[in-house]
Enzyme design. Structure first.
Site, PDB file in Angstrom:
ATOM      1  N   ASP A 153     187.237  -2.147  18.013  1.00 38.92           N
ATOM      2  CA  ASP A 153     185.965  -1.940  18.687  1.00 38.92           C
ATOM      3  C   ASP A 153     184.818  -2.347  17.753  1.00 38.92           C
ATOM      4  O   ASP A 153     184.762  -3.479  17.304  1.00 38.92           O
ATOM      5  CB  ASP A 153     185.890  -0.473  19.145  1.00 38.92           C
ATOM      6  CG  ASP A 153     184.714  -0.163  20.052  1.00 38.92           C
ATOM      7  OD1 ASP A 153     184.848  -0.385  21.270  1.00 38.92           O
ATOM      8  OD2 ASP A 153     183.675   0.298  19.534  1.00 38.92           O
ATOM      9  N   ARG A 154     183.876  -1.455  17.432  1.00 40.28           N
ATOM     10  CA  ARG A 154     182.770  -1.817  16.544  1.00 40.28           C
ATOM     11  C   ARG A 154     183.294  -2.320  15.208  1.00 40.28           C
ATOM     12  O   ARG A 154     182.756  -3.270  14.626  1.00 40.28           O
ATOM     13  CB  ARG A 154     181.845  -0.618  16.298  1.00 40.28           C
ATOM     14  CG  ARG A 154     181.339   0.091  17.522  1.00 40.28           C
ATOM     15  CD  ARG A 154     180.655  -0.830  18.503  1.00 40.28           C
ATOM     16  NE  ARG A 154     179.425  -1.392  17.961  1.00 40.28           N
ATOM     17  CZ  ARG A 154     178.735  -2.374  18.564  1.00 40.28           C
ATOM     18  NH1 ARG A 154     179.168  -2.900  19.691  1.00 40.28           N
ATOM     19  NH2 ARG A 154     177.620  -2.828  18.027  1.00 40.28           N
ATOM     20  N   HIS A 176     176.462   0.870  28.540  1.00 40.91           N
ATOM     21  CA  HIS A 176     175.970   1.412  27.274  1.00 40.91           C
ATOM     22  C   HIS A 176     175.451   0.310  26.357  1.00 40.91           C
ATOM     23  O   HIS A 176     174.555   0.549  25.538  1.00 40.91           O
ATOM     24  CB  HIS A 176     177.078   2.205  26.580  1.00 40.91           C
ATOM     25  CG  HIS A 176     178.298   1.415  26.238  1.00 40.91           C
ATOM     26  ND1 HIS A 176     179.084   0.792  27.194  1.00 40.91           N
ATOM     27  CD2 HIS A 176     178.877   1.129  25.030  1.00 40.91           C
ATOM     28  CE1 HIS A 176     180.083   0.168  26.596  1.00 40.91           C
ATOM     29  NE2 HIS A 176     179.975   0.354  25.303  1.00 40.91           N
ATOM     30  N   TYR A 187     174.397  -0.776  17.809  1.00 41.14           N
ATOM     31  CA  TYR A 187     174.511  -1.482  19.091  1.00 41.14           C
ATOM     32  C   TYR A 187     173.306  -2.395  19.333  1.00 41.14           C
ATOM     33  O   TYR A 187     173.453  -3.502  19.861  1.00 41.14           O
ATOM     34  CB  TYR A 187     174.648  -0.478  20.237  1.00 41.14           C
ATOM     35  CG  TYR A 187     176.074  -0.068  20.500  1.00 41.14           C
ATOM     36  CD1 TYR A 187     176.837  -0.707  21.459  1.00 41.14           C
ATOM     37  CD2 TYR A 187     176.661   0.957  19.777  1.00 41.14           C
ATOM     38  CE1 TYR A 187     178.147  -0.330  21.709  1.00 41.14           C
ATOM     39  CE2 TYR A 187     177.973   1.354  20.009  1.00 41.14           C
ATOM     40  CZ  TYR A 187     178.711   0.696  20.977  1.00 41.14           C
ATOM     41  OH  TYR A 187     180.017   1.061  21.218  1.00 41.14           O
ATOM     42  N   HIS A 220     192.148   1.723  25.578  1.00 48.48           N
ATOM     43  CA  HIS A 220     191.265   1.217  24.529  1.00 48.48           C
ATOM     44  C   HIS A 220     191.572   1.835  23.170  1.00 48.48           C
ATOM     45  O   HIS A 220     191.491   1.159  22.142  1.00 48.48           O
ATOM     46  CB  HIS A 220     189.817   1.502  24.915  1.00 48.48           C
ATOM     47  CG  HIS A 220     188.804   1.055  23.912  1.00 48.48           C
ATOM     48  ND1 HIS A 220     188.591  -0.273  23.615  1.00 48.48           N
ATOM     49  CD2 HIS A 220     187.939   1.762  23.129  1.00 48.48           C
ATOM     50  CE1 HIS A 220     187.640  -0.381  22.697  1.00 48.48           C
ATOM     51  NE2 HIS A 220     187.231   0.847  22.387  1.00 48.48           N
TER      52      HIS A 220
END
Length: 291
Positions: free
Chosen positions: A106-107, A151, A211, A271
Site C-alpha cells: 500500500d503506502r 479517500h 496522501y 488487501h
C-alpha cells in the site's frame, strides 16, 4: 501488542531532526518491509517472523506513522515519496546495510517504488503489494468506479478541512478501511485493530500530508521519470488483487512499463494480504530475493 515479538526496537535519526522507529530481527541478507495504511510495522508480524529465519528483517514505521516522527508538512516535499524513500535508505545504512531487498504494501509500496527509481544501486530486489504506481493509479480512476478511492480525493484537498473532518470521526474513518478492504476479518485481531486505530488517530495531519503529496509532488516525480524513460532496474515482484478486471485496466501491463524484470501475480486474499495470507507473501518474497 505494539511491536513484533522477538524483534528488537530501534530509533534511528534519518533526516535532520526526523527519526524512524523500527523493529529488527534475524540475521542474513537484509530485507526491509514497509507497511501500508491504516497500519504500522506490526502488519508484518507473521511475514517478518518467518523471513527472520534466514534474513535480517527491518520493519520501520514510515515517517508520519506509528512511533516514527511526524514533522509538520512545511513544504510539498516533507511527505513526498522521494523524501520517505530517502528515510528508508538512511535507516538501513545506519543499521549497517548499504544494499537491501525492499518490500512495500500500500503506502509503503509507493515508497518502495520511489526508492527503486531513486536508489537503484541500493535496492537489490523490490516487491509491491496491492498498489499501482502513483501516476498510473490516478490515470485509471475515472467515473463512478473512482468512488472506491474517495479517500484519495478527500485527502488531496488543501490543508484544513480534510484534517478536521477525519479527526472528528477518526476511529470510524480508519476503521472503515480495515472493514471494507479485508478479505478475512479475523486476520486483524481486536488488539491489533485497536493498535492501528490508536496510531492513526494520533497521526491524522501527517497521514493526510502523505496522501496529499501523492496527488501533487509524487505525480510530478513520476511524470518526470516516465518522460526520461527511467525504469526499475532490479528484479520486481508485484502481488495484487485483481482490481483491473473490475476497473478496466491491465495491471501487469502497467507495472511492466516500469519494471522490465517483472513477476506479476494476483491473489484471492484481501488487501491486507500480509496478515490474511502470510505464507503466500513469504513465498513470493523468498522467490524474489533468489532471482
Amino acid at each position: 501488542m505494539s511491536t513484533i515479538p522477538g524483534f528488537t526496537p530501534h530509533r534511528v535519526p534519518v533526516d535532520g531532526d526526523v527519526a524512524l522507529s523500527a523493529a529488527v530481527g534475524g540475521s542474513g541478507r537484509p530485507i526491509v518491509l514497509l507497511h501500508g495504511f491504516p497500519q504500522t510495522h506490526l502488519m508484518w508480524r507473521h511475514v517478518a517472523a518467518d523471513l527472520a529465519a534466514d534474513h535480517t528483517v527491518i520493519c520501520p514505521d514510515l515517517r508520519g506513522y506509528g512511533d516514527s516522527d511526524k514533522p509538520a508538512a512545511r513544504s510539498a516535499d516533507t511527505y513526498s515519496k522521494r523524501t520517505m524513500a530517502a528515510d528508508v535508505v538512511a535507516l538501513a545504512r545506519a543499521l549497517g546495510h548499504e544494499r537491501f531487498a525492499l518490500v512495500g504494501h500500500d503506502r509503503g509500496a509507493l515508497v518502495a517504488f520511489r526508492a527503486g527509481l531513486d536508489h537503484p544501486s541500493t535496492i537489490t530486489h523490490l516487491a509491491s503489494l496491492d498498489v499501482l504506481p502513483t501516476l498510473d493509479m490516478w490515470d485509471v480512476l475515472h467515473g463512478v468506479d473512482a468512488a472506491v478511492a474517495y479517500h484519495l480525493y478527500l485527502m488531496a484537498q488543501p490543508p484544513g478541512l480534510p484534517e478536521r473532518m477525519i479527526e472528528a470521526s477518526a476511529d470510524a474513518f480508519f476503521g472503515s478501511f480495515l472493514d471494507a478492504w479485508a478479505g478475512d476479518q479475523g486476520a486483524v485481531p481486536p488488539e491489533v485493530r485497536a493498535h492501528y486505530l490508536a496510531a492513526s488517530r494520533a497521526a491524522v495531519p501527517s497521514i493526510v500530508a502523505d496522501y496529499r503529496a501523492s496527488a501533487g509532488i509524487d505525480v510530478a516525480h513520476d511524470r518526470a521519470d516516465r518522460a526520461a524513460g527511467r525504469r526499475l532496474s532490479m528484479p520486481v515482484t508485484v502481488v495484487q488483487q485483481d482490481w483491473g478486471a473490475a476497473l478496466g485496466y491491465d495491471a501487469a501491463a502497467l507495472w511492466g512499463a516500469w519494471a522490465p524484470d517483472l513477476v506479476h501475480r494476483t491473489t484471492t486474499a484481501g488487501h491486507f494480504m500480509a496478515e490474511e495470507a502470510p505464507g503466500e507473501i513469504v513465498k513470493a518474497v523468498r522467490e524474489l530475493v533468489n532471482r
